[in-house]
Design a protein around this motif. Structure first.
Motif, PDB file in Angstrom:
ATOM      1  N   THR A  50      34.578  20.332  17.126  1.00 48.71           N
ATOM      2  CA  THR A  50      34.572  20.036  18.557  1.00 48.71           C
ATOM      3  C   THR A  50      35.490  21.014  19.259  1.00 48.71           C
ATOM      4  O   THR A  50      36.270  21.722  18.592  1.00 48.71           O
ATOM      5  CB  THR A  50      35.067  18.591  18.810  1.00 48.71           C
ATOM      6  OG1 THR A  50      36.466  18.529  18.458  1.00 48.71           O
ATOM      7  CG2 THR A  50      34.278  17.563  18.029  1.00 48.71           C
ATOM      8  N   PRO A  51      35.453  21.063  20.588  1.00 46.06           N
ATOM      9  CA  PRO A  51      36.392  21.956  21.280  1.00 46.06           C
ATOM     10  C   PRO A  51      37.857  21.661  20.906  1.00 46.06           C
ATOM     11  O   PRO A  51      38.688  22.552  20.923  1.00 46.06           O
ATOM     12  CB  PRO A  51      36.128  21.684  22.759  1.00 46.06           C
ATOM     13  CG  PRO A  51      34.706  21.219  22.795  1.00 46.06           C
ATOM     14  CD  PRO A  51      34.525  20.439  21.515  1.00 46.06           C
ATOM     15  N   GLU A  52      38.147  20.422  20.547  1.00 42.01           N
ATOM     16  CA  GLU A  52      39.512  20.042  20.210  1.00 42.01           C
ATOM     17  C   GLU A  52      39.913  20.396  18.778  1.00 42.01           C
ATOM     18  O   GLU A  52      41.100  20.444  18.460  1.00 42.01           O
ATOM     19  CB  GLU A  52      39.706  18.533  20.411  1.00 42.01           C
ATOM     20  CG  GLU A  52      39.530  18.053  21.840  1.00 42.01           C
ATOM     21  CD  GLU A  52      38.066  17.903  22.273  1.00 42.01           C
ATOM     22  OE1 GLU A  52      37.182  17.677  21.417  1.00 42.01           O
ATOM     23  OE2 GLU A  52      37.815  18.064  23.474  1.00 42.01           O
ATOM     24  N   THR A  53      38.926  20.605  17.884  1.00 45.83           N
ATOM     25  CA  THR A  53      39.257  20.809  16.469  1.00 45.83           C
ATOM     26  C   THR A  53      39.138  22.248  15.996  1.00 45.83           C
ATOM     27  O   THR A  53      39.501  22.538  14.856  1.00 45.83           O
ATOM     28  CB  THR A  53      38.349  19.946  15.558  1.00 45.83           C
ATOM     29  OG1 THR A  53      36.999  20.367  15.691  1.00 45.83           O
ATOM     30  CG2 THR A  53      38.506  18.472  15.876  1.00 45.83           C
ATOM     31  N   ASP A  75      30.229  24.140  25.566  1.00 48.73           N
ATOM     32  CA  ASP A  75      31.294  24.969  26.139  1.00 48.73           C
ATOM     33  C   ASP A  75      30.993  26.459  25.976  1.00 48.73           C
ATOM     34  O   ASP A  75      31.184  27.243  26.903  1.00 48.73           O
ATOM     35  CB  ASP A  75      32.640  24.650  25.489  1.00 48.73           C
ATOM     36  CG  ASP A  75      33.237  23.333  25.925  1.00 48.73           C
ATOM     37  OD1 ASP A  75      32.659  22.653  26.813  1.00 48.73           O
ATOM     38  OD2 ASP A  75      34.308  22.970  25.378  1.00 48.73           O
ATOM     39  N   ALA A  76      30.511  26.841  24.793  1.00 50.85           N
ATOM     40  CA  ALA A  76      30.210  28.254  24.537  1.00 50.85           C
ATOM     41  C   ALA A  76      29.099  28.756  25.454  1.00 50.85           C
ATOM     42  O   ALA A  76      29.184  29.869  26.001  1.00 50.85           O
ATOM     43  CB  ALA A  76      29.822  28.449  23.072  1.00 50.85           C
ATOM     44  N   HIS A  77      28.058  27.946  25.664  1.00 50.16           N
ATOM     45  CA  HIS A  77      26.946  28.389  26.504  1.00 50.16           C
ATOM     46  C   HIS A  77      27.307  28.376  27.982  1.00 50.16           C
ATOM     47  O   HIS A  77      26.850  29.243  28.737  1.00 50.16           O
ATOM     48  CB  HIS A  77      25.692  27.569  26.201  1.00 50.16           C
ATOM     49  CG  HIS A  77      25.138  27.869  24.848  1.00 50.16           C
ATOM     50  ND1 HIS A  77      24.616  29.101  24.511  1.00 50.16           N
ATOM     51  CD2 HIS A  77      25.076  27.116  23.726  1.00 50.16           C
ATOM     52  CE1 HIS A  77      24.234  29.087  23.255  1.00 50.16           C
ATOM     53  NE2 HIS A  77      24.505  27.886  22.752  1.00 50.16           N
ATOM     54  N   VAL A  78      28.138  27.450  28.408  1.00 53.49           N
ATOM     55  CA  VAL A  78      28.618  27.461  29.794  1.00 53.49           C
ATOM     56  C   VAL A  78      29.462  28.720  30.029  1.00 53.49           C
ATOM     57  O   VAL A  78      29.294  29.408  31.044  1.00 53.49           O
ATOM     58  CB  VAL A  78      29.404  26.168  30.126  1.00 53.49           C
ATOM     59  CG1 VAL A  78      30.181  26.312  31.422  1.00 53.49           C
ATOM     60  CG2 VAL A  78      28.447  24.980  30.200  1.00 53.49           C
ATOM     61  N   THR A  79      30.338  29.036  29.094  1.00 50.83           N
ATOM     62  CA  THR A  79      31.161  30.242  29.210  1.00 50.83           C
ATOM     63  C   THR A  79      30.285  31.491  29.265  1.00 50.83           C
ATOM     64  O   THR A  79      30.512  32.387  30.091  1.00 50.83           O
ATOM     65  CB  THR A  79      32.152  30.323  28.031  1.00 50.83           C
ATOM     66  OG1 THR A  79      33.022  29.182  28.095  1.00 50.83           O
ATOM     67  CG2 THR A  79      32.979  31.595  28.073  1.00 50.83           C
TER      68      THR A  79
END
Length: 176
Positions: A169-172, A82-86
């Motif tokens: 994780t993105p959720e935690t 997620d961080a690298h896509v952003t």
């Protein structure tokens, strides 16, 4: 649920306390990964040094982010992915190229070749050939840029493996 607790400059000990204190003083907030890495001063210090060093990599950031996407798609760290896509989006990489990076390629032959090298460094570095390195040079990559691929992959292995071990994780993560 994260497997390891976050530390702060108040709860960390030894050199981790100093490293976190310095980071908070310079940047304000620190992320979950960094605050969790503080359980190991060696891991936190190594991450910070490698991260700083790779900030001086010769590869264009739009290429290094696509390499990171390809590696994290293989490694399975959703937080890193997620961080690298952003980051890729912020640098102007279009959605089609981001999806291709997920698949380990690009529409641009030179970028596809350097991503392929990165994935070989990740999966099977003994399979890298002289011809492959020569082809990268023909695409215009310098020896420095080719060598930087190893550092980009190593940084991704470190962060991704750490996050997976720590249960980040993105959720935690905080604020997610």
């Amino acid at each position: 649920m994260p497997r390891l607790t976050r530390l702060t400059p108040d709860t960390a000990v030894g050199s981790s306390r100093d490293l976190l204190g310095d980071l908070v003083a310079r940047h304000g907030e620190i992320g979950d990964m960094v605050s969790t890495m503080a359980h190991s001063p060696a891991v936190l210090g190594g991450y910070l040094q490698l991260s700083r060093a790779m900030g001086r990599a010769k590869l264009d950031r739009r290429i290094s982010e696509r390499i990171s996407i390809a590696v994290q798609a293989q490694q399975g760290c959703g937080l890193c992915l997620d961080a690298h896509v952003t980051a890729a989006r912020a640098l102007g990489v279009d959605e089609e190229e981001i999806e291709r990076a997920h698949a380990g390629t690009s529409t641009e032959p030179a970028i596809a070749a350097i991503i392929a090298l990165a994935l070989q460094v990740y999966r099977d570095p003994t399979s890298i050939t002289d011809e492959q390195i020569d082809a990268l040079r023909e695409h215009g990559y310098s020896d420095r840029a080719i060598a930087d691929v190893v550092g980009i992959v190593a940084l991704n292995i470190l962060t991704g493996a750490f996050n997976l071990l720590a249960g980040l994780t993105p959720e935690t993560v905080t604020g997610a």
